[in-house]
Design a protein around this motif. Sequence first.
Motif, mmCIF file in Angstrom:
data_model
loop_
_atom_site.group_PDB
_atom_site.id
_atom_site.type_symbol
_atom_site.label_atom_id
_atom_site.label_comp_id
_atom_site.label_asym_id
_atom_site.label_seq_id
_atom_site.Cartn_x
_atom_site.Cartn_y
_atom_site.Cartn_z
ATOM 1 N N PRO A 295 0.800 -1.224 0.000
ATOM 2 C CA PRO A 295 0.000 0.000 0.000
ATOM 3 C C PRO A 295 0.836 1.280 0.000
ATOM 4 O O PRO A 295 0.532 2.225 -0.742
ATOM 5 C CB PRO A 295 -0.838 -0.120 1.281
ATOM 6 N N LYS A 296 1.902 1.319 0.817
ATOM 7 C CA LYS A 296 2.705 2.532 0.896
ATOM 8 C C LYS A 296 3.375 2.837 -0.443
ATOM 9 O O LYS A 296 3.361 3.979 -0.918
ATOM 10 C CB LYS A 296 3.760 2.388 1.989
ATOM 11 N N ARG A 299 0.947 3.970 -3.089
ATOM 12 C CA ARG A 299 0.634 5.403 -2.984
ATOM 13 C C ARG A 299 1.735 6.253 -3.609
ATOM 14 O O ARG A 299 1.458 7.269 -4.258
ATOM 15 C CB ARG A 299 0.433 5.783 -1.520
ATOM 16 N N ILE A 302 1.251 5.996 -7.394
ATOM 17 C CA ILE A 302 0.121 6.829 -7.833
ATOM 18 C C ILE A 302 0.499 8.302 -7.772
ATOM 19 O O ILE A 302 0.135 9.100 -8.649
ATOM 20 C CB ILE A 302 -1.120 6.536 -6.962
ATOM 21 N N GLY A 303 1.264 8.667 -6.727
ATOM 22 C CA GLY A 303 1.719 10.043 -6.620
ATOM 23 C C GLY A 303 2.614 10.444 -7.777
ATOM 24 O O GLY A 303 2.510 11.560 -8.305
#
Length: 538
Positions: A295-296, A299, A302-303
């Motif tokens: 998950p980290k 993110r 996606i960033g």
Amino acid sequence: MGKERNAGEILGKANCLRGCVSGLDFMDDTVTDYEQALLHTGFGKFHYNLLALCGLIYMNTAIGVTIISFVLPVATCDFQMTSSDKGWLTASPMLGMLVGSYFWGCLADTKGRKKVLIATLLGDALCGLISSFSQHFLFFLLIRLLNGFNVAGAMGICFPYLGEFQPTKYREKILCWMEMFWTIGIIVLPLIAWGIIPLDIQFDSKDFTFHSWNLFVAVCALPSLFLGLWLFAFPESPKFLLEVGEPEKALSVLRHMYEKNTGEPQDNFPFTSLVGGKILPTDSVSVRRLKLRRPKELRLLIGEIWTQTKTLCTKPFLRTTILTCLIQFGLTSSYYTLMVWFPELFQRFADFEELNPGAPTSVCDVSSVYTVNRTTIEPDFGAECDSTLQQGVYRNTVIIGLACIPTSFWLPLCVHRLGIKFFLVFGLIAAAAVTIGLYFVQNAMQNLVLSCIFEALTSLSISTVYCVMVDLFPTNLRVMAAALSMTFGRGGALLGNLLFGFLIDFNCVIPIVLFAFMLAVSGLLCILLPSTGNEALA
């Protein structure tokens, strides 16, 4: 004063020494930039093999996009399709391509070209094989949507992947030769259909049926599998590796290219270090190493994608991004709609002329007559339903592909003389005029002639747009920019196929005029594009 002077001299010598040390890299003959290193790899066996691979991938996308055109008429009875159903079926791959274009483009600009190409090709093969066994219209429609999702990735990435291995002086011409492979795909598909669909394959049971068109769909899925496996033998784009902060791997790829092209051992490559690319902090993690299941890191990925998307939508890229998106929308909506529907239109002309020999009729008239004649069989699709494809449909589709050969040679041979913008503007404006001409045809032969000219001009323009995209944007934005413009294009194709499916039987004048208008506007917008072809790859 003497101490101050001595201190000043010492400081000056220290600064000189620091400057000399920092300048060692630039005086070292074994250190160079990417373009010079690429030139020293030569041009030979590696580049020809890569062109063959990427060309076959592009040819395979032509098959993947147009395969539905032969499924429409021959699967009518099995799926009990109306014209509106056919509109939805032709639109479903476009919807998949609309979503897949940006998804795969984002991954290719962050995770690498090669990985994503392999994933899209193997995914396309799997979906194609599954769809060949489909027993229900909605399930077949869904799987073809997934096919489009994967085809979009392969189509959008093969051009940047090929272009990033090419020196500046060869790049534009090599990319233009890709149009020939698209033409081959357009020719090969009807030949495959001609060889398989007429076969008497009738396996019918209570819960499962398998006919010749099912086998045709399965056979067309196999090239994706073979190409995906072949791609494992090729390296990642060295330009991409340098951009994401992995110069050692980029240099290793360049040495491999040098060995393949020259026959010399890799140790003879004159450079040991590359300068340029993205400078990453020592504690920074390359986006290529991020895992989607964490998950980290997801993110962070996606960033990174969001940051690059915002970059495309701000200066200095905003104007070019808007232009390419609008051009793709107008061109793709017209091209992919009419190309997919050509076999269906040929079939309708053949049916009409068989019943009314010598009687003149237009595209719109033959469709309205077709509607009246089929109303008695459409409710139950019983024994009267005939999904046999006329032999002339295969022949005409092959002729359309052969008509693209002259423009496929014209583009790479004359691109440096006339400029790539000339081909875009000329091709799109002339295609708009031809589209209007489709309304005035009076028989199947006139329809075939105009269809050949339309296909030659628009397929030329499609490939040329992909060539331009490689030069218009830098490495870290190149695939994403192509994906964004393709997303707009597939949105246009989705709307175009739905519109054509609903209106062809009732008011086909509207889509014909609309497609001609969009092609003309796209041609005029191409005039505003920046000039390309002479600059080094950023």
